[in-house]
Write a protein that holds these residues in place. Structure first.
Motif: not given
Length: 501
Positions: A410-426
């Motif tokens: 939730d604290e990792y802020q990345i914009s400009g590219v899609a990442t696997t962060l949402p999947f890993c949170r899921f």
């Protein structure tokens, strides 16, 4: 062997930085090599010396053995650490390093060659009492004979490239009607990916766990295992989430797996850091899969639960030092989880997403480690693996490590590219992951792209309402407003905070 004075890291990005940091702690100078695409990479600035070795394509830079060896000669380098990927499991490269009078920080060329062939690895390991998946013991020469073997072990089966890795040259065959077609595809893919069309077959275990054992060996015949890692959450047969220890095995299985891993290493005279991989079925029967003759991407979780710096041990072993511990000295404490932050769009079959990191802010705090090689404003190049970073959390138990991971995502802020962060949170919140019932089919069994897009729409709506109000206030005050851009990962904690009272 003499003490190493200067190491060339034949790699890039986060693993190059990871190795250089340990080298600096050991008062060893480092040399970075880089392609034209990586000229501004942090690992280039961090090294004591850095040399551009060619254009962006890896065949012209990171895979160019002669250029790398020339840099070593020019800069009086006495050792090379290959990291992982690129030349790390290339037996010919390890041999050329040795012939050049340099120290290869890894196993012998002979060990790499044996374990680089899945067939040769199984034949070497068969000297010991190590369980193997039922299948052929050599490359398939006769299709009719292979079909007879397939029928005897029972479908479904797996056709696998002997020189394969990363899921390439691997085909699942559900019935004999599919055998010829899938065989042709596996051979073709193996040839194009590895230049070796040799394939073999083995029984396909339908709901496997992927468990691996970290081993360390020295030049004096000492080999130990540093416990296991659970690596079952994968896409395209490549890992996305790893953890240590595994929730799935008992102390008795851990001990037996460790014994087998040490014997596999012993079968090829192994020294340095390596990983022996197993698959485990629903009855907790485990089978030898392969050995990776290098440092693994997921090595940080082992470091966190054991307190042992694996890169440091690799360097000490390469210098000829004996291991400073025996098996009875080794214990682990707590729990560690790693997610791979890829520039991939999980809502689009995990396809790579190339672009510029408009926003890049890493999480921090107790029990959080980020191994990365990027900074805000950098581009994700199309030439290499799309991994941006490894995010690792550590806690006194698994539940704590999971909660720390959710907070860190939730604290990792990345914009400009899609990442696997949402999947890993899921994944972190899914019941199957929490209770340990997941296997390598986690993505196909539990994940659908709309599961992320729905959450994203809710978060975006919450954030959009706040931003709209903010823009109206700024406009009322006569202040200009700039648009941050698309492809922004919106953390859940932000939407909750904004949407609150």
């Amino acid at each position: 062997m003499p003490q190493i004075q200067k190491i060339l890291v034949a790699n890039r990005g986060e693993i190059a930085l990871r190795i250089m940091r340990t080298a600096r702690e050991m008062n060893i100078r480092t040399v970075a090599v880089f392609s034209e695409a990586d000229r501004t990479s942090p690992h280039v600035r961090y090294a004591d010396e850095a040399v551009c070795i060619g254009p962006a394509p890896s065949s012209e830079s990171y895979l160019n053995t002669e250029k790398i060896l020339k840099v070593c000669r020019d800069l009086n380098v006495d050792a090379i650490h290959p990291g992982y990927g690129f030349l790390s499991e290339n037996a010919a490269f390890a041999q050329k390093v040795a012939e050049a009078g340099l120290i290869f920080i890894g196993p012998s060329a002979a060990s790499i060659e044996v374990m680089g062939s899945k067939i040769a690895a199984k034949q070497a390991a068969s000297q010991y009492n190590i369980p193997m998946v039922p299948g052929t013991v050599s490359a398939i020469q006769d299709r009719m004979e292979a079909k007879i073997i397939a029928s005897s072990i029972g479908y479904p089966i797996l056709i696998k490239a002997s020189a394969g890795g990363g899921g390439k040259g691997m085909r699942i065959v559900a019935s004999e009607d599919e055998f010829d077609e899938q065989m042709d595809r596996a051979v073709s893919e193996a040839l194009s990916s590895f230049g070796d069309g040799s394939v073999f077959i083995e029984k396909y275990i339908t709901s496997p766990k992927h468990i691996e054992i970290q081993i360390l060996g020295d030049h004096h015949g000492n080999i130990v295992y540093l416990f296991e890692r659970e690596c079952s959450i994968q896409r395209r047969h490549q890992k996305v989430v790893e953890e240590a220890p595994s929730i799935s095995i008992t102390p008795e299985i851990r001990h037996e797996m460790g014994r087998c891993a040490v014997d596999v290493a012993r079968s090829c005279g192994y020294y340095g850091a390596g990983t022996v991989e197993f698959i485990m079925d629903e009855e907790r029967n485990f089978y030898f899969l392969e050995m990776n003759t290098r440092l693994q991407v997921e090595h940080p979780v082992t470091e966190l639960i054991t307190g042992i710096d694996l890169v440091k041990q690799m360097i000490l072993v390469a210098e000829g030092n004996p291991l400073p511990f025996v098996q009875e000295d080794l214990t682990f404490k707590g729990h560690a989880i790693e997610i791979r932050v890829y520039a991939e769009d999980a809502t689009n079959n995990f396809l790579p997403d190339i672009g510029t990191l408009h926003t890049y802010t890493k999480p921090d705090g107790n029990g959080v480690r980020v191994d990365d090689g990027f900074e805000q404003g950098m581009e994700i190049p199309i030439y290499y693996d799309p991994m941006i970073a490894k995010l690792i959390t550590y806690g006194e138990d698994r539940e704590t490590a999971i909660q720390k991971m959710i907070r860190a995502i939730d604290e990792y802020q990345i914009s400009g590219v899609a990442t696997t962060l949402p999947f890993c949170r899921f994944a972190m919140q899914h019941e199957a992951f929490v209770n340990g019932s997941f296997d390598t089919n986690f993505v196909s069994n539990y994940f659908r792209p709309d599961m992320l897009s729905t959450n994203s729409d809710e978060e975006t709506a919450s954030l959009a309402a706040v931003i709209s109000a903010y823009i109206l206030n700024l406009n009322a005050a006569g202040k200009p407003v700039q648009n941050e851009g698309e492809n922004t990962y919106v953390p859940k904690w932000r939407s909750r905070r904004f949407a609150g009272s």
